[in-house]
Enzyme design. Structure first.
Site, PDB file in Angstrom:
ATOM      1  N   ARG A 197       0.974  -0.979  -0.024  1.00  0.00           N
ATOM      2  CA  ARG A 197      -0.254  -0.288  -0.557  1.00  0.00           C
ATOM      3  C   ARG A 197       0.461   1.088  -0.322  1.00  0.00           C
ATOM      4  O   ARG A 197       0.893   2.296  -0.701  1.00  0.00           O
ATOM      5  CB  ARG A 197      -0.982   0.274   1.147  1.00  0.00           C
ATOM      6  CG  ARG A 197      -0.185  -0.203   2.419  1.00  0.00           C
ATOM      7  CD  ARG A 197      -1.200   0.342   3.633  1.00  0.00           C
ATOM      8  NE  ARG A 197      -0.663  -0.933   4.946  1.00  0.00           N
ATOM      9  CZ  ARG A 197      -1.029  -0.067   6.048  1.00  0.00           C
ATOM     10  NH1 ARG A 197      -2.331   0.590   6.172  1.00  0.00           N
ATOM     11  NH2 ARG A 197      -0.225  -0.608   7.304  1.00  0.00           N
ATOM     12  N   SER A 233      -4.584   4.896   5.866  1.00  0.00           N
ATOM     13  CA  SER A 233      -4.435   3.444   5.824  1.00  0.00           C
ATOM     14  C   SER A 233      -4.135   3.004   4.122  1.00  0.00           C
ATOM     15  O   SER A 233      -3.975   2.111   3.415  1.00  0.00           O
ATOM     16  CB  SER A 233      -6.105   2.019   5.658  1.00  0.00           C
ATOM     17  OG  SER A 233      -6.506   2.571   6.864  1.00  0.00           O
ATOM     18  N   GLU A 269     -18.936   4.236  -0.085  1.00  0.00           N
ATOM     19  CA  GLU A 269     -18.380   4.192  -1.340  1.00  0.00           C
ATOM     20  C   GLU A 269     -19.267   3.600  -2.480  1.00  0.00           C
ATOM     21  O   GLU A 269     -18.770   4.153  -3.167  1.00  0.00           O
ATOM     22  CB  GLU A 269     -17.881   2.275  -0.983  1.00  0.00           C
ATOM     23  CG  GLU A 269     -16.242   1.927   0.122  1.00  0.00           C
ATOM     24  CD  GLU A 269     -17.324   2.525   1.604  1.00  0.00           C
ATOM     25  OE1 GLU A 269     -19.111   2.058   1.523  1.00  0.00           O
ATOM     26  OE2 GLU A 269     -16.723   2.559   2.770  1.00  0.00           O
ATOM     27  N   PHE A 285     -14.544  -2.855   0.404  1.00  0.00           N
ATOM     28  CA  PHE A 285     -15.095  -1.604   0.103  1.00  0.00           C
ATOM     29  C   PHE A 285     -15.386  -2.093  -1.486  1.00  0.00           C
ATOM     30  O   PHE A 285     -15.559  -0.539  -1.395  1.00  0.00           O
ATOM     31  CB  PHE A 285     -15.432  -0.832   1.921  1.00  0.00           C
ATOM     32  CG  PHE A 285     -15.606  -1.346   2.220  1.00  0.00           C
ATOM     33  CD1 PHE A 285     -15.858  -2.748   3.084  1.00  0.00           C
ATOM     34  CD2 PHE A 285     -13.860  -0.989   3.636  1.00  0.00           C
ATOM     35  CE1 PHE A 285     -15.931  -2.939   3.850  1.00  0.00           C
ATOM     36  CE2 PHE A 285     -14.241  -1.407   4.611  1.00  0.00           C
ATOM     37  CZ  PHE A 285     -15.310  -2.234   5.190  1.00  0.00           C
ATOM     38  N   HIS A 291      -5.746  -3.609   1.731  1.00  0.00           N
ATOM     39  CA  HIS A 291      -5.623  -4.697   2.769  1.00  0.00           C
ATOM     40  C   HIS A 291      -6.966  -5.843   2.330  1.00  0.00           C
ATOM     41  O   HIS A 291      -7.380  -6.274   2.853  1.00  0.00           O
ATOM     42  CB  HIS A 291      -6.908  -4.027   4.076  1.00  0.00           C
ATOM     43  CG  HIS A 291      -6.204  -2.875   4.715  1.00  0.00           C
ATOM     44  ND1 HIS A 291      -5.419  -2.515   3.689  1.00  0.00           N
ATOM     45  CD2 HIS A 291      -5.641  -2.845   6.013  1.00  0.00           C
ATOM     46  CE1 HIS A 291      -5.033  -1.438   4.806  1.00  0.00           C
ATOM     47  NE2 HIS A 291      -5.517  -1.809   5.676  1.00  0.00           N
ATOM     48  N   ASP A 343      -8.795  -7.533  12.283  1.00  0.00           N
ATOM     49  CA  ASP A 343      -9.923  -7.414  11.490  1.00  0.00           C
ATOM     50  C   ASP A 343     -10.811  -8.936  11.412  1.00  0.00           C
ATOM     51  O   ASP A 343     -12.243  -8.585  11.446  1.00  0.00           O
ATOM     52  CB  ASP A 343      -9.864  -6.255  10.630  1.00  0.00           C
ATOM     53  CG  ASP A 343      -9.895  -4.938  10.842  1.00  0.00           C
ATOM     54  OD1 ASP A 343     -10.095  -4.274  12.432  1.00  0.00           O
ATOM     55  OD2 ASP A 343      -9.437  -4.209  10.268  1.00  0.00           O
ATOM     56  N   ARG A 399      -1.500  -4.116   3.307  1.00  0.00           N
ATOM     57  CA  ARG A 399      -1.396  -3.992   4.309  1.00  0.00           C
ATOM     58  C   ARG A 399       0.139  -4.515   4.710  1.00  0.00           C
ATOM     59  O   ARG A 399       0.767  -4.085   5.581  1.00  0.00           O
ATOM     60  CB  ARG A 399      -2.269  -4.692   5.105  1.00  0.00           C
ATOM     61  CG  ARG A 399      -2.409  -4.540   6.722  1.00  0.00           C
ATOM     62  CD  ARG A 399      -2.837  -4.307   7.910  1.00  0.00           C
ATOM     63  NE  ARG A 399      -2.888  -3.986   9.045  1.00  0.00           N
ATOM     64  CZ  ARG A 399      -3.199  -4.096   9.881  1.00  0.00           C
ATOM     65  NH1 ARG A 399      -3.658  -5.007  10.566  1.00  0.00           N
ATOM     66  NH2 ARG A 399      -2.804  -3.232  11.244  1.00  0.00           N
TER      67      ARG A 399
END
Lengths: 317, 281
Positions: free
Chosen positions: A13, A40, A61, A86, A112, A120, A170
């Site tokens: 990322r 992020s 989104e 998303f 991610h 998560d 990530r």
């Protein structure tokens, strides 16, 4: 056998963030959108340097995908940034109608992705996004393997006219591709030469494939490792040429084996060069909470799993 | 500048086009199309500042996005009469190999269409992006949209409505076709939405209501008021009260013709109520 080493690990990322920042300096038409995940997605640098070209959409989104489509009408090149989950599943119909079917020049940038999102858990760990995106007519699908390649891909897709899904992640992973690489959409990168088995890997599994090839070499097996950063359009020739030489193939991806890279490769081989194939990927399951390393081990997405798959597929020749 | 009679005559011809298009292929959405005929005729021929020809970027001209894409018959007819493509092409509506798909698309390269629509609730977001691109480009022209009232049941609209005022997108005029009908029945029986006006006001939009949404003069007056409110820091909403099926007595005041084509006899009856003004395609 050619071997690869690294001196530094970084998250892919951050490669996206660096590429976007560079585009901010070089391409005045590039604009960025984010749905409340600036940190992020590592978009801070672009935003700091180009505040007028950044759109904070909020946690919305669907609206972000539509706004991105609209920004292309007026000549902008929008880069949307949020988690892979998303960026795809949540907004599939918005992407389908307003971006893909409408042929809008939107770059959907997704961080991610996969199990390596980690703690998560399954709500955020999408393992179906490659499948969702590759099924859309006209959509280009890219999954990069390290920081340098992600940066190069980010810059390259701005020059390409058409919708793109760029997938990255990530965790910190070894940087082993050149900083000055030229990123060619749809062009596979052969990393090692081998005669016994082809390993086609994408994303975080490319480094694992290289590790596997080293261990296999010590067992007297030479593996041809191919980095498929572009899942669509797929470099069919590179796959067919390699399998013609090795006679079997292992595909490796941080994604469900249903709908991912492995199935695309299987289609190419079934219609051109039938050969035994083994699939390293998640086996039609959701993920769970855990550290990235624990999850990759538990779900069989590592060098060890690739080695086993190679040994199995060679026996099936 | 066209006079009211000319716009009225064009509307009547557009109404005939809509009826003949859906009748020929025995499919399509005549009700909402008929209800919005006056509005789209006025918009394209009087209200919008348009360039000759068509390009996707639409720089320095007003843009329009149809969010409720199922009323494609009226959109296509108005676009054709506005010169974007030959009127005869209306004859290909919903047929194989046509640029006039059931719902509008850019995919077949039809001039005048800048986004695909049909899956509801997406048009306002697209319009917001186009409006913000105009601001980045220093382009002072406006973005117009049309949405169904039933369409407001889609949640994406409310993301867009919240964003538009928060980001002061004041070069945007969104019109809601307030006909009170959707496919399954009246909006009040399917999912009552309460006061749409109060909702837009609560979201900090400027709201103009056009009570006679099928009256050309009322539309021109209301849209002029709406335009005067642009550029002042708030997005503008126009609530256009129309009658679904307007101009064909047996199609009016009901949801029954939302997505149904007339029979041969019904077509004849409907056309008799709308004598040709500019000649049929």
């Amino acid at each position: 056998m050619k071997t690869y080493t690294y001196t530094e690990k970084k998250d892919t990322r951050s490669g996206f963030g660096a590429g976007l920042a560079e585009l901010g300096r070089t391409n005045p038409n590039v604009v960025a959108l984010c749905a409340d995940l600036i940190g992020s997605l590592k978009m801070d640098e672009f935003i700091k340097e180009n505040p007028e070209r950044f759109f904070q959409i909020g946690i919305a989104e669907a609206n972000m995908m539509g706004i991105a489509a609209g920004l292309t009408i007026g000549g902008k090149i929008p880069f949307t940034g949020t988690f892979a989950n998303f960026s795809t599943g949540r907004v599939y119909d918005q992407i389908r109608q307003s971006i893909a079917y409408s042929d809008k020049n939107v770059k959907i940038c997704a961080s991610h992705a996969g199990l390596t999102l980690g703690e998560d858990g399954a709500t955020h760990q999408i393992l179906e996004d490659i499948g969702l995106m590759k099924m859309l007519p006209g959509m280009t699908v890219i999954n990069t393997c390290d920081y340098n390649q992600t940066k190069a891909a980010t810059i390259a897709i701005a020059e390409y006219e058409g919708p793109v899904y760029l997938r990255f992640g990530r965790p910190s992973v070894p940087i082993f591709t050149p900083a000055d690489q030229k990123f060619e959409i749809g062009k596979a990168v052969q990393l090692t030469e081998g005669a016994d088995v082809t390993i086609v890997a994408t994303g975080h599994l490319v480094w694992e494939a290289l590790e596997a090839s080293k261990a296999l070499y010590e067992k007297g097996i030479t593996a041809e490792v191919i980095n498929i950063h572009t899942i669509k359009p797929l470099d069919a020739k590179a796959i067919i040429d390699s399998v013609t030489k090795t006679g079997c193939i292992v595909t490796a991806e941080e994604h469900n084996i249903l709908g991912g890279l492995g199935e695309s490769v299987a289609r190419v081989l079934a219609t051109n060069k039938p050969a035994p194939q083994e699939f390293v990927g998640t086996k039609d399951t959701f993920g769970e909470s855990g550290t990235p390393a624990q999850l990759m081990d538990k779900y069989g997405l590592n060098a060890e799993a690739i080695i086993k798959a190679c040994e199995t597929v060679i026996k099936r020749k | 500048m066209a006079n009211t009679k000319e716009l009225q005559d064009l509307t009547t011809q557009v109404r005939r086009d809509i009826l003949r298009m859906v009748h020929k292929v025995n499919s399509g959405h005549p009700g909402g199309s008929l209800g919005c005929a006056e509005f789209l005729v006025a918009l394209y021929n009087e209200i919008m500042d348009r360039k000759d020809g068509f390009d996707m970027d639409g720089l320095n001209e007003d843009l329009f996005f149809l969010s409720n894409g199922h009323i494609s018959p009226v959109f296509y007819s108005v676009l054709a009469h506005a010169g974007y493509f030959p009127v005869e092409e209306l004859n290909t509506f919903r047929l194989i190999d046509s640029r006039l798909q059931g719902h509008p698309t850019t995919h077949e390269g039809l001039p005048g269409v800048r986004i695909a629509s049909g899956s509801l609730g997406q048009g306002m977001s697209v319009a917001l992006g186009a409006a913000q691109a105009k601001k980045l480009n220093g382009d002072k022209s406006l973005v117009y949209t049309l949405h169904g009232d039933g369409e407001l049941q889609e949640g994406q609209n409310w993301e867009a409505i919240m964003y538009a005022s928060a980001k002061k997108v004041d070069n945007l005029i969104c019109t809601i076709d307030l006909n009170g009908q959707q496919i399954d029945g009246s909006t009040d029986t399917v999912l009552p939405m309460g006061s749409i006006e109060a909702k837009f006001v609560a979201f900090d939009w400027e709201v103009i209501t056009i009570e006679k949404g099928n009256d050309i003069d009322a539309i021109l007056k209301g849209m002029a008021e709406a335009k005067a409110l642009t550029g002042k820091g708030k997005p503008v909403c126009v609530l256009l009260k129309t009658v679904m099926g307007n101009g064909v007595d047996f199609m009016m005041y009901t949801h029954a013709w939302h997505g149904k084509a007339p029979s041969d006899e019904q077509l004849e009856n409907a056309l008799a109520q709308n004598p040709a003004t500019l000649g049929d395609y």
